[in-house]
Design a protein around this motif. Structure first.
Motif, PDB file in Angstrom:
ATOM      1  N   GLU A  45      30.147  44.425 -83.045  1.00 40.34           N
ATOM      2  CA  GLU A  45      30.625  43.062 -83.281  1.00 40.34           C
ATOM      3  C   GLU A  45      31.968  42.821 -82.593  1.00 40.34           C
ATOM      4  O   GLU A  45      32.273  41.704 -82.150  1.00 40.34           O
ATOM      5  CB  GLU A  45      30.757  42.854 -84.810  1.00 40.34           C
ATOM      6  CG  GLU A  45      30.464  41.448 -85.299  1.00 40.34           C
ATOM      7  CD  GLU A  45      29.376  40.703 -84.535  1.00 40.34           C
ATOM      8  OE1 GLU A  45      29.698  39.635 -83.996  1.00 40.34           O
ATOM      9  OE2 GLU A  45      28.226  41.182 -84.458  1.00 40.34           O
ATOM     10  N   LYS A  52      26.186  37.586 -77.538  1.00 42.91           N
ATOM     11  CA  LYS A  52      25.695  37.876 -78.890  1.00 42.91           C
ATOM     12  C   LYS A  52      24.360  38.625 -78.807  1.00 42.91           C
ATOM     13  O   LYS A  52      24.090  39.570 -79.550  1.00 42.91           O
ATOM     14  CB  LYS A  52      25.542  36.558 -79.665  1.00 42.91           C
ATOM     15  CG  LYS A  52      25.247  36.734 -81.144  1.00 42.91           C
ATOM     16  CD  LYS A  52      25.417  35.406 -81.873  1.00 42.91           C
ATOM     17  CE  LYS A  52      25.227  35.557 -83.382  1.00 42.91           C
ATOM     18  NZ  LYS A  52      23.814  35.725 -83.759  1.00 42.91           N
ATOM     19  N   THR A  53      23.523  38.212 -77.869  1.00 44.15           N
ATOM     20  CA  THR A  53      22.204  38.852 -77.698  1.00 44.15           C
ATOM     21  C   THR A  53      22.350  40.335 -77.361  1.00 44.15           C
ATOM     22  O   THR A  53      21.648  41.181 -77.918  1.00 44.15           O
ATOM     23  CB  THR A  53      21.418  38.146 -76.562  1.00 44.15           C
ATOM     24  OG1 THR A  53      21.468  36.736 -76.774  1.00 44.15           O
ATOM     25  CG2 THR A  53      19.981  38.615 -76.512  1.00 44.15           C
ATOM     26  N   ARG A  55      25.011  42.264 -77.920  1.00 48.19           N
ATOM     27  CA  ARG A  55      25.590  42.975 -79.071  1.00 48.19           C
ATOM     28  C   ARG A  55      24.501  43.291 -80.094  1.00 48.19           C
ATOM     29  O   ARG A  55      24.459  44.391 -80.651  1.00 48.19           O
ATOM     30  CB  ARG A  55      26.708  42.145 -79.715  1.00 48.19           C
ATOM     31  CG  ARG A  55      27.949  42.016 -78.837  1.00 48.19           C
ATOM     32  CD  ARG A  55      29.155  41.571 -79.626  1.00 48.19           C
ATOM     33  NE  ARG A  55      28.949  40.304 -80.326  1.00 48.19           N
ATOM     34  CZ  ARG A  55      29.479  39.137 -79.982  1.00 48.19           C
ATOM     35  NH1 ARG A  55      30.254  39.062 -78.918  1.00 48.19           N
ATOM     36  NH2 ARG A  55      29.252  38.050 -80.677  1.00 48.19           N
ATOM     37  N   GLU A  56      23.608  42.317 -80.311  1.00 47.31           N
ATOM     38  CA  GLU A  56      22.520  42.541 -81.279  1.00 47.31           C
ATOM     39  C   GLU A  56      21.557  43.603 -80.781  1.00 47.31           C
ATOM     40  O   GLU A  56      21.070  44.426 -81.559  1.00 47.31           O
ATOM     41  CB  GLU A  56      21.780  41.219 -81.547  1.00 47.31           C
ATOM     42  CG  GLU A  56      22.565  40.284 -82.457  1.00 47.31           C
ATOM     43  CD  GLU A  56      21.970  38.879 -82.526  1.00 47.31           C
ATOM     44  OE1 GLU A  56      20.985  38.599 -81.788  1.00 47.31           O
ATOM     45  OE2 GLU A  56      22.492  38.062 -83.313  1.00 47.31           O
ATOM     46  N   ARG A  57      21.295  43.599 -79.489  1.00 41.05           N
ATOM     47  CA  ARG A  57      20.392  44.604 -78.918  1.00 41.05           C
ATOM     48  C   ARG A  57      20.985  46.017 -79.057  1.00 41.05           C
ATOM     49  O   ARG A  57      20.294  46.964 -79.430  1.00 41.05           O
ATOM     50  CB  ARG A  57      20.132  44.271 -77.449  1.00 41.05           C
ATOM     51  CG  ARG A  57      19.248  45.317 -76.791  1.00 41.05           C
ATOM     52  CD  ARG A  57      18.582  44.829 -75.544  1.00 41.05           C
ATOM     53  NE  ARG A  57      17.566  45.800 -75.147  1.00 41.05           N
ATOM     54  CZ  ARG A  57      16.530  45.526 -74.401  1.00 41.05           C
ATOM     55  NH1 ARG A  57      16.332  44.293 -73.978  1.00 41.05           N
ATOM     56  NH2 ARG A  57      15.661  46.468 -74.068  1.00 41.05           N
ATOM     57  N   SER A  59      23.151  46.992 -81.202  1.00 41.41           N
ATOM     58  CA  SER A  59      23.151  47.309 -82.629  1.00 41.41           C
ATOM     59  C   SER A  59      21.768  47.750 -83.110  1.00 41.41           C
ATOM     60  O   SER A  59      21.642  48.618 -83.975  1.00 41.41           O
ATOM     61  CB  SER A  59      23.627  46.083 -83.414  1.00 41.41           C
ATOM     62  OG  SER A  59      23.769  46.419 -84.768  1.00 41.41           O
ATOM     63  N   ALA A  60      20.728  47.164 -82.524  1.00 40.18           N
ATOM     64  CA  ALA A  60      19.354  47.520 -82.915  1.00 40.18           C
ATOM     65  C   ALA A  60      18.962  48.892 -82.384  1.00 40.18           C
ATOM     66  O   ALA A  60      18.213  49.629 -83.027  1.00 40.18           O
ATOM     67  CB  ALA A  60      18.389  46.461 -82.404  1.00 40.18           C
TER      68      ALA A  60
END
Length: 345
Positions: A45, A52-53, A55-57, A59-60
């Motif tokens: 984060e 954002k995409t 960062r989310e990837r 994180s996943a």
């Protein structure tokens, strides 16, 4: 439950391959790498210049297990001791030691210790596990942040003298130093790093073979085998002859500074006969300096500190025999942060 891989275990190249496969531009690898090792981000984060995409990837697909400061204590002399919580809940301690000319971080390399030195609080704890290189780097980064916030100064020196025996966690300690000295990390000179060992002869030789560029300190504390084995069981398999040969090999291969650390214990290793034995050993190894350290009281040990007159006599005797020695007054005693006192209290 499947655990996600730790992103900090990836090299820059591996990160680049992952991001290219994810359809990202090549420069993204540098950005992520900087967040991990230059800014020491504690979460995806925080990586604010990534979409954002992405960062989310990240994180996943990955975990980013970072150390957290669990508690801090401030000494009257300015020393700050921190207890760090590791991602699996284990605790280790690190210390910031400020002086007029230096800001030194003392870091741990293991949770507990297996060597059971009789004068050391950590020696009464079982060794739970080794720290990974990124956890050690986290300790340094968090102490550096403390130093800047409290004193407005960056760290100048690092000593691997906290909990554990660094040479029994060889690979991870070496990788942590690689990261700390990297231009892509903290870019600290290896000459400002000292690794302290209780004396593992085989691994001291390995340091020589690896042509390391940092300094080495031997926790000596007695200059004859009988006494040393009494307080340091590691001496049974790493006697003074083996250590002397290993240290000379290390020096021949690296030309790095070697220090002897010698804690003075009342009526145990503080007589002029003990000083003579220390002088003899000093002359067999290219030692830069002998640090005479005052003993810091630890629960469950039979040891006590010699009186000032005895310490002075010992020191003067060494000086008379041209030994480069200095008395090291421990800092942080009032918060159990001094030499030998780290025990996750």
């Amino acid at each position: 439950m499947e655990t996600k891989p730790n992103i900090r275990q990836l090299s820059r190249e591996e990160l680049g391959k992952y991001l290219t496969a994810a359809g990202e531009k090549p420069f993204r690898a540098g950005q992520v790498y900087d967040w991990l090792w230059l800014h020491h981000a504690g979460s995806f984060e925080e990586m604010s210049n990534l979409s954002k995409t992405l960062r989310e990837r990240l994180s996943a697909d990955f975990s980013l297990p970072a150390l957290r400061v669990d508690a801090t204590q401030h000494s009257a002399d300015g020393t700050i001791k921190s207890r760090f919580r590791l991602p699996d809940g284990h605790l280790v301690e690190g210390v910031l030691i400020p002086t007029a000319t230096r800001q030194t971080a003392c870091v741990s390399s293991q949770v507990g210790c297996s060597l059971s030195c009789r004068f050391c609080a950590t020696g009464f704890m079982d060794r739970k596990r080794n720290l990974s290189f990124d956890e050690i780097v986290d300790e340094v980064a968090l102490i550096n942040r403390q130093s800047q916030e409290t004193f407005g100064k960056k760290l100048t020196n690092i000593v691997y003298m906290g909990m554990g025996e660094p040479l029994l966690n060889y690979r991870q300690v070496m990788r942590s130093i690689e990261r700390i000295t990297s231009p892509e990390g903290m870019a600290m000179s290896p000459r400002r790093i000292t690794v302290s060992t209780a004396g593992v002869a085989k691994m001291i030789r390995q340091l020589g073979d690896d042509k390391v560029r940092f300094n080495l300190a031997l926790s000596l504390h007695a200059a004859n085998d009988k006494k040393r084995s009494e307080i340091m069981p590691v001496n049974d398999n790493n006697n003074l002859k083996a250590l002397t040969e290993a240290l000379n090999y290390f020096y021949r291969e690296t030309r790095n500074d070697i220090t002897f650390e010698y804690i003075l214990f009342r009526n145990f290793n503080d007589t002029l006969k003990d000083a003579d034995e220390l002088i003899r050993l000093y002359r067999q190894v290219p030692v830069k300096v002998v640090n005479l350290i005052e003993y810091n009281p630890v629960d469950h040990t039979p040891f006590a500190k010699p009186d000032e007159a005895q310490v002075t006599a010992f020191m003067q005797y060494l000086e008379k025999h041209r030994v480069n020695a200095r008395i090291r007054h421990s800092r942080g005693k009032d918060i159990d942060a001094a030499c030998g006192q780290l025990a996750n209290k």
